[in-house]
Design a protein around this motif. Sequence first.
Motif, PDB file in Angstrom:
ATOM      1  N   MET B   1       0.821  -1.208   0.000  1.00 53.96           N
ATOM      2  CA  MET B   1       0.000   0.000   0.000  1.00 53.96           C
ATOM      3  C   MET B   1       0.857   1.261   0.000  1.00 53.96           C
ATOM      4  SD  MET B   1      -3.205   0.406  -0.229  1.00 53.96           S
ATOM      5  CE  MET B   1      -3.711   2.003  -0.810  1.00 53.96           C
ATOM      6  N   SER B   2       2.031   1.197   0.620  1.00 52.06           N
ATOM      7  CA  SER B   2       2.872   2.394   0.662  1.00 52.06           C
ATOM      8  C   SER B   2       3.348   2.743  -0.735  1.00 52.06           C
ATOM      9  CB  SER B   2       4.113   2.161   1.516  1.00 52.06           C
ATOM     10  OG  SER B   2       3.746   1.648   2.751  1.00 52.06           O
ATOM     11  N   PRO B   3       3.573   4.011  -0.970  1.00 58.96           N
ATOM     12  CA  PRO B   3       4.122   4.377  -2.268  1.00 58.96           C
ATOM     13  C   PRO B   3       5.518   3.784  -2.404  1.00 58.96           C
ATOM     14  CG  PRO B   3       4.154   6.237  -0.763  1.00 58.96           C
ATOM     15  CD  PRO B   3       3.416   5.162  -0.092  1.00 58.96           C
ATOM     16  N   SER B   4       5.938   3.577  -3.618  1.00 59.44           N
ATOM     17  CA  SER B   4       7.256   3.000  -3.835  1.00 59.44           C
ATOM     18  C   SER B   4       8.293   3.916  -3.191  1.00 59.44           C
ATOM     19  CB  SER B   4       7.521   2.877  -5.329  1.00 59.44           C
ATOM     20  OG  SER B   4       7.403   4.147  -5.924  1.00 59.44           O
ATOM     21  N   ALA B   8      10.951  10.787  -4.109  1.00 56.40           N
ATOM     22  CA  ALA B   8       9.937  11.718  -4.611  1.00 56.40           C
ATOM     23  C   ALA B   8      10.625  13.045  -4.884  1.00 56.40           C
ATOM     24  CB  ALA B   8       8.854  11.887  -3.561  1.00 56.40           C
ATOM     25  N   PRO B   9      10.161  13.755  -5.901  1.00 58.04           N
ATOM     26  CA  PRO B   9      10.773  15.061  -6.157  1.00 58.04           C
ATOM     27  C   PRO B   9      10.520  15.984  -4.969  1.00 58.04           C
ATOM     28  CG  PRO B   9       8.774  14.769  -7.453  1.00 58.04           C
ATOM     29  CD  PRO B   9       9.040  13.462  -6.781  1.00 58.04           C
ATOM     30  N   ALA B  10      11.480  16.836  -4.689  1.00 56.08           N
ATOM     31  CA  ALA B  10      11.316  17.776  -3.570  1.00 56.08           C
ATOM     32  C   ALA B  10      10.147  18.704  -3.871  1.00 56.08           C
ATOM     33  CB  ALA B  10      12.591  18.586  -3.369  1.00 56.08           C
ATOM     34  N   ARG B  11       9.332  18.948  -2.845  1.00 56.18           N
ATOM     35  CA  ARG B  11       8.203  19.857  -3.015  1.00 56.18           C
ATOM     36  C   ARG B  11       8.722  21.272  -3.253  1.00 56.18           C
ATOM     37  NH1 ARG B  11       3.016  19.810  -2.497  1.00 56.18           N
ATOM     38  NH2 ARG B  11       2.888  17.673  -1.721  1.00 56.18           N
ATOM     39  N   TRP B  12       8.089  21.967  -4.190  1.00 60.45           N
ATOM     40  CA  TRP B  12       8.524  23.312  -4.529  1.00 60.45           C
ATOM     41  C   TRP B  12       8.190  24.272  -3.385  1.00 60.45           C
ATOM     42  CZ3 TRP B  12       6.198  28.089  -6.094  1.00 60.45           C
ATOM     43  CH2 TRP B  12       7.125  28.977  -6.668  1.00 60.45           C
ATOM     44  N   VAL B  13       9.123  25.097  -3.023  1.00 59.02           N
ATOM     45  CA  VAL B  13       8.911  26.041  -1.925  1.00 59.02           C
ATOM     46  C   VAL B  13       8.520  27.404  -2.503  1.00 59.02           C
ATOM     47  CG1 VAL B  13       9.959  27.161   0.077  1.00 59.02           C
ATOM     48  CG2 VAL B  13      10.604  24.815  -0.527  1.00 59.02           C
ATOM     49  N   PRO B  14       7.340  27.922  -2.136  1.00 58.97           N
ATOM     50  CA  PRO B  14       6.911  29.210  -2.680  1.00 58.97           C
ATOM     51  C   PRO B  14       7.958  30.300  -2.429  1.00 58.97           C
ATOM     52  CG  PRO B  14       5.134  28.181  -1.461  1.00 58.97           C
ATOM     53  CD  PRO B  14       6.353  27.340  -1.227  1.00 58.97           C
ATOM     54  N   VAL B  74       5.146  34.253  -7.385  1.00 58.26           N
ATOM     55  CA  VAL B  74       4.352  33.814  -6.235  1.00 58.26           C
ATOM     56  C   VAL B  74       4.521  34.778  -5.061  1.00 58.26           C
ATOM     57  CG1 VAL B  74       4.036  31.963  -4.555  1.00 58.26           C
ATOM     58  CG2 VAL B  74       4.444  31.406  -6.957  1.00 58.26           C
ATOM     59  N   GLN B  78       1.706  37.096  -3.339  1.00 53.07           N
ATOM     60  CA  GLN B  78       1.504  37.111  -1.889  1.00 53.07           C
ATOM     61  C   GLN B  78       1.455  38.551  -1.367  1.00 53.07           C
ATOM     62  OE1 GLN B  78       1.043  35.811   2.015  1.00 53.07           O
ATOM     63  NE2 GLN B  78       0.812  34.642   0.136  1.00 53.07           N
TER      64      GLN B  78
END
Lengths: 625, 184
Positions: B1-4, B8-14, B74, B78
């Motif tokens: 069930m867990s993702p492979s 994962a790509p790093a989340r983009w920081v605003p 962004v 803001q």
Amino acid sequence: MRMTKSERAAAPAERTVGQSAARHARDGHLPGAGSAAARAVEEARARMFQSARPRRRTRIGADVVCEAILRQGVDVIFGYPGGVILPLYDVFADHPQLRHILVRHEQAAGHAADGYARATGKVGVCLATSGPAATNLVTAIGTAMLDSVPIVAITGNVPAALLGKDAFQEIDITGITLPITKHNWLVRDADELPRVFAEAFHIARTGRPGPVHIDITKDALQGETRAEHPATVSLPGFRPNLDGHARQLRAAAALIDAAQRPVVLAGRGVLVADAAADLRAFAEKAQIPVAHTLLGIGAIDETHPLGYGYMGMHGWKHVNRAIQEADLLVALGMRFDDRVTGKVSTFAPHARIIHVDIDPAEIGKNVSVDVPIVGDVGRVLRALLPLVRERKPEERGAYFEHLAAMRRESESSSWHGSGAWRDGLLSADFVVARIGEATGHDATLVSDVGQNQMWMARYAGFRRPHSHISSGGLGTMGYAVPAAMGAAVGRPEKETWAIVGDGGFQMTMQELATLVQDRIPVRIAILDNKRLGMIRQWQEIVYAGNYHSASLLGPDYVKLAAAYAIPAFKASTPEQVDEAIAGARAADGPALVWFEIAQEQNVFPMMPAGKGLSDLIESWEGANE
Amino acid sequence: MSPSDGAAPARWVPGSGEARRHVLVAVVNNRPGVLNRVASLMRARNFNIESLAVGHTERPDVSRMTITLWGDDVAVEQVAKQLYKLIDVLKVQDVSAERRIEHELALIKVNAGSRTRKEVLAIVEMYRARVVDVAADALVIEATGTEEEIDALVALVRGFGIKEMVRTGSIVMVRGAQAVEVNA
């Protein structure tokens, strides 16, 4: 040289030594002597000392203040008198429906208004005079700002003619509160008070709630006025958007229907929108587990099958793991605070994000999102409900089994005891859990800041909205006792507990006198580890055991309570806990319980600053057993 | 069930995108203290203003601010959203992508004795600026134009010696019939 008054007035403009002396005798050292402005200053100075109203009187600004508060459905204010606010105290007796609670420090008035607002959903009102009293409100206003709590803070100021002259107890308080309020006003004219109060309450409670501040000059409080209270307000620059955009709602529904591992992140916005039932209906229909932030506690009953628990820096490991594994986050009325996300670049790396918030500035501020929805959480959820596909729990069988397995593992870990169990010492999590159970999980529990806050959030067990109150954003130590005072006044039908560390309690314990004088039945549980516990924990773990100022002396709390004639109880072992709680609950009025807890218990798990949700520390020096 | 477990790509920081110059127009209530609210917000939110010009408009009850600043899209969005939260701010528009007239005014006091005056006047002529004050050994030049035009003029007269200079910061108007409108 002698002159009559008329001769003086007719004296030629050219200056002689004699005339100059005469001018001096007449006008003293007043700059701009003789001008209308200078006369106004002198009159204002004189009036600061002679202000008692005549017995028969007309309506004045101070009356407008009382009327306006009552018109807004608020019948209690927390305040402290002082020089320039005295005209208001002078008319309180003429408005007997308005209850004034005299606190022992203005900061407590602000926190009490805040606790009142959080417990009731209404606007809280606090009151102070100018100068030091006004600056004492600042911490409470900031606390309300960071947690979006609707309060109206009222301060007095010196007469308008003296503004800017550094008069006694004058300070530029609107300049000080400008960045920590939704809006503020300086009112110099009694005729403006009805409009300003109508706007103030409207702004405080509408859209994303928050504090507002009205500073009123003494002469505006004393000025006669016939100005009527407006039925509506006109604020073209303030029109919060309540309903989500239809296209975004459809996009959100599509993501929700497609998600395999969705998690709802519920924040305080759910409580503000009074949307706990909408959240439950949505989660049940789409079968999505609900995690919540610190201020989102109570958004869902923790015993609900879809209630997954408290997330973030000291949240449950299983909750943080579920977020890190999720393919969709449905964020409702929460703002991705750094205590929730940790390092953003590693936060929920597999997840798309739907973010619902009434404040458009929150969307995309800390975390970039895939579907932004600006609107009231309740309205958005009600609009979303018919758009999402109904699922049966079995459809998520494997996912739910995985979540349940993670939860079992996480909850069976013995971090919380930190060795206290083994040593037979009193463990804070046990105390908090027993208070939750003894009160049937229905009391209003108010925590302070630090370890006590995290223990309460994790172990008390919350079932209903507004039963958990805490200073989340600003993290204001000393908050619990005065905020509990306001909560107890606002919701007298609910038992109210302040759960507070020995550090925070010693910051605002002067309010014991208020509890007694106004018979406010707050139960205070002091979790006394003779330490600034969270400081000690950080110095142990993050600063290599280099302790400084982490130990603090406290009084004998039973004797302290006795000095105020407050019934007090003490528990130092697990066996004494239930009896002490029962004793406090049986008291008719305020009561205090002194829990001597283990001195070096840590809150685990813990996400170190600068790390991500996957980097939880779960043990230290064998303390995980 | 867990993702492979694949990375994962790093989340983009605003706010981590490429910074460029933006021009915001803010229509605000014409009331005391509004400039302070805007300036205070910019400071508190750690936004760096390049210039801010404020003045009257076609309506007596509103003023208009032109704010130029650097940031990624962004971050500037803001800024606009935070400005909107001020009760006295009626409208905010990022006109960076619009066809627009963007001018500022400068007063420049330049050394100009009898030997160099002609040269200075020639430059003034070339830039369609004008001389608004003449003294024995100095001129005051008044120039309007884009930031770049003023910069170029300043660079040219700098050699003669600038005794004093003041610039207003840009004000801006979108070309064509379209206007920055406020619903009132």
